[in-house]
Design an enzyme around this catalytic site. Structure first.
Site, PDB file in Angstrom:
ATOM      1  N   ARG A  24      64.041  77.244  87.979  1.00 16.65           N
ATOM      2  CA  ARG A  24      64.376  75.818  87.909  1.00 16.65           C
ATOM      3  C   ARG A  24      64.321  75.199  89.287  1.00 16.65           C
ATOM      4  O   ARG A  24      64.501  75.885  90.289  1.00 16.65           O
ATOM      5  CB  ARG A  24      65.796  75.633  87.341  1.00 16.65           C
ATOM      6  CG  ARG A  24      65.992  76.263  86.004  1.00 16.65           C
ATOM      7  CD  ARG A  24      65.245  75.483  84.944  1.00 16.65           C
ATOM      8  NE  ARG A  24      65.317  76.166  83.662  1.00 16.65           N
ATOM      9  CZ  ARG A  24      64.259  76.610  82.992  1.00 16.65           C
ATOM     10  NH1 ARG A  24      63.055  76.454  83.479  1.00 16.65           N
ATOM     11  NH2 ARG A  24      64.390  77.188  81.833  1.00 16.65           N
TER      12      ARG A  24
ATOM     13  N   PRO B  53      70.989  65.910  79.003  1.00  9.80           N
ATOM     14  CA  PRO B  53      72.417  65.933  78.695  1.00  9.80           C
ATOM     15  C   PRO B  53      73.095  67.229  79.143  1.00  9.80           C
ATOM     16  O   PRO B  53      72.720  68.311  78.706  1.00  9.80           O
ATOM     17  CB  PRO B  53      72.470  65.811  77.170  1.00  9.80           C
ATOM     18  CG  PRO B  53      71.079  65.561  76.719  1.00  9.80           C
ATOM     19  CD  PRO B  53      70.164  65.944  77.810  1.00  9.80           C
ATOM     20  N   GLU B  54      74.056  67.092  80.021  1.00 12.78           N
ATOM     21  CA  GLU B  54      74.935  68.203  80.384  1.00 12.78           C
ATOM     22  C   GLU B  54      76.346  67.792  79.964  1.00 12.78           C
ATOM     23  O   GLU B  54      76.504  66.796  79.273  1.00 12.78           O
ATOM     24  CB  GLU B  54      74.845  68.484  81.890  1.00 12.78           C
ATOM     25  CG  GLU B  54      73.438  68.897  82.316  1.00 12.78           C
ATOM     26  CD  GLU B  54      73.291  69.099  83.814  1.00 12.78           C
ATOM     27  OE1 GLU B  54      74.272  69.459  84.473  1.00 12.78           O
ATOM     28  OE2 GLU B  54      72.172  68.893  84.329  1.00 12.78           O
TER      29      GLU B  54
ATOM     30  N   ARG C 179      61.209  65.598  72.482  1.00 14.76           N
ATOM     31  CA  ARG C 179      60.635  66.948  72.560  1.00 14.76           C
ATOM     32  C   ARG C 179      60.875  67.805  71.307  1.00 14.76           C
ATOM     33  O   ARG C 179      60.287  68.867  71.177  1.00 14.76           O
ATOM     34  CB  ARG C 179      61.232  67.699  73.749  1.00 14.76           C
ATOM     35  CG  ARG C 179      60.852  67.159  75.099  1.00 14.76           C
ATOM     36  CD  ARG C 179      59.471  67.592  75.504  1.00 14.76           C
ATOM     37  NE  ARG C 179      59.239  67.269  76.904  1.00 14.76           N
ATOM     38  CZ  ARG C 179      58.923  66.059  77.340  1.00 14.76           C
ATOM     39  NH1 ARG C 179      58.790  65.064  76.479  1.00 14.76           N
ATOM     40  NH2 ARG C 179      58.734  65.834  78.614  1.00 14.76           N
TER      41      ARG C 179
ATOM     42  N   LYS D 236      77.756  72.274  75.807  1.00 11.35           N
ATOM     43  CA  LYS D 236      76.870  71.121  75.568  1.00 11.35           C
ATOM     44  C   LYS D 236      76.636  70.899  74.083  1.00 11.35           C
ATOM     45  O   LYS D 236      75.718  70.172  73.687  1.00 11.35           O
ATOM     46  CB  LYS D 236      75.526  71.337  76.265  1.00 11.35           C
ATOM     47  CG  LYS D 236      75.642  71.477  77.766  1.00 11.35           C
ATOM     48  CD  LYS D 236      74.353  71.980  78.389  1.00 11.35           C
ATOM     49  CE  LYS D 236      74.620  72.474  79.804  1.00 11.35           C
ATOM     50  NZ  LYS D 236      73.475  73.216  80.356  1.00 11.35           N
TER      51      LYS D 236
END
Length: 308
Positions: free
Chosen positions: A298, A2-3, A145, A72
């Site tokens: 990343r 999710p961004e 997670r 976010k």
DNA sequence: TATATTGTTACACC
DNA sequence: TGGTGTAACAATAT
């Protein structure tokens, strides 16, 4: 993952669905994921019975007034001057089930964007908090997670919430001007542009997916240092931030990883990805094979022909 | 079983 | 002081 567009999708859906609903029952299956008060939930979040009791006690009987967003972070405005701050991190999900959806799905959802993902019954083993409303509808908070969190903060303490202090401008707001973007980028001369785009202090809400996509459209490679980027290129990057994010919202998000909408359906933005997650595939524009590199630890993907 | 995954923060260094 | 670079951390699937 999710961004901004995924979070915005959830915010809009939940705002519509939760407005005016009264919380009757709260179930907390994972005490470490909830908190009360403005403090950051520490990594060594203890299992505190008292904390869970306060979380449940505070929210029970409250009404969901509205749902908003900053970067976010989801902000649920509750009656009685309380807010619930929720971060989905990598794999957080909300499922809202009313009688109509319950009838359609019988409580079973395919919560992964894969053709053969199994149907999962709600609540699942990854459901950590459940809100039951007086009219029988239910909100499930899932997170494979367990990196996400939910925290209740009284409005008079909102000023002390650290994660809300340092966010830069919202890219969809008018105050996010080209000048303010240029100024912020030039403060980070030696950093790579993808890192800068993902820095929430520069501009709020952009992560790995949308930084890759924005840079593809602007024809700039993710590992270019800010100092070497020409003004016209920076201008292009600025120019594409808003339309790429808006496209994401319009498509109801990218269902990469575990992201789903609040009825369990998947977002369609993945169809419009040009480079994110496309390593080894052909560029949709020129046919060149998409490559990837590490930027700030990343993975960034780019077209070596379209992006300079 | 080693590895990859990401948003965020901590920390050392210049 | 603040920009920069690196690592750590959360927990799980593969």
């Amino acid at each position: 993952m999710p961004e901004l567009p995924e979070v915005e999708t959830v915010v809009r859906e939940l705002n519509k669905k939760l407005k005016g609903r009264l919380v009757k029952v709260v179930v907390v299956n994972s005490p470490k994921m909830v908190g009360v008060g403005p403090a950051t939930l520490s990594p060594k979040r203890q299992i505190e019975v008292e904390k869970v009791k306060r979380f449940i006690g505070t929210i029970k009987g409250k009404e969901f007034v509205s749902v908003t967003r900053r970067a976010k972070l989801l902000i649920f405005n509750l009656s009685g001057s309380w807010s619930m701050l929720v971060h989905l991190k990598m794999t957080g999900q909300f499922i809202f089930e009313d009688a109509k959806l319950q009838e359609r799905t019988q409580g079973f959802y395919r919560l992964l964007n894969k053709p053969h993902a199994p149907l999962v019954k709600m609540p699942s083993k990854h459901t950590h908090v459940v809100f039951k409303f007086t009219d029988g509808s239910v909100l499930y908070f899932n997170d494979v997670r367990k990196f996400g969190y939910m925290k209740l903060v009284h409005d008079k303490e909102m000023g002390q919430v650290r994660e809300l202090q340092e966010f830069g401008p919202e890219p969809l707001n008018k105050n996010f001007t080209e000048l303010c973007f240029f100024t912020a980028v030039k403060k980070h001369n030696r950093r790579q542009i993808k890192e800068i785009l993902m820095d929430n202090k520069v501009v709020a809400g952009i992560g790995n997916i949308y930084s890759d996509e924005i840079l593809f459209h602007a024809r700039v490679r993710p590992n270019r240092k800010a100092v070497g980027i020409k003004n016209y290129e920076l201008s292009n990057i600025y120019k594409y931030i808003k339309p790429v994010l808006l496209k994401g919202i319009q498509a109801k998000g990218s269902s990469v990883g575990d992201f789903v909408r609040t009825d369990g359906s998947v977002g369609q933005m993945g169809k419009y990805h040009f480079v994110y997650g496309k390593r080894g595939r052909k560029c949709k524009k020129c046919g060149t094979i998409i490559e990837s590199i590490k930027v700030g630890g990343r993975t960034g993907s780019y077209c070596p022909s379209c992006q300079k």
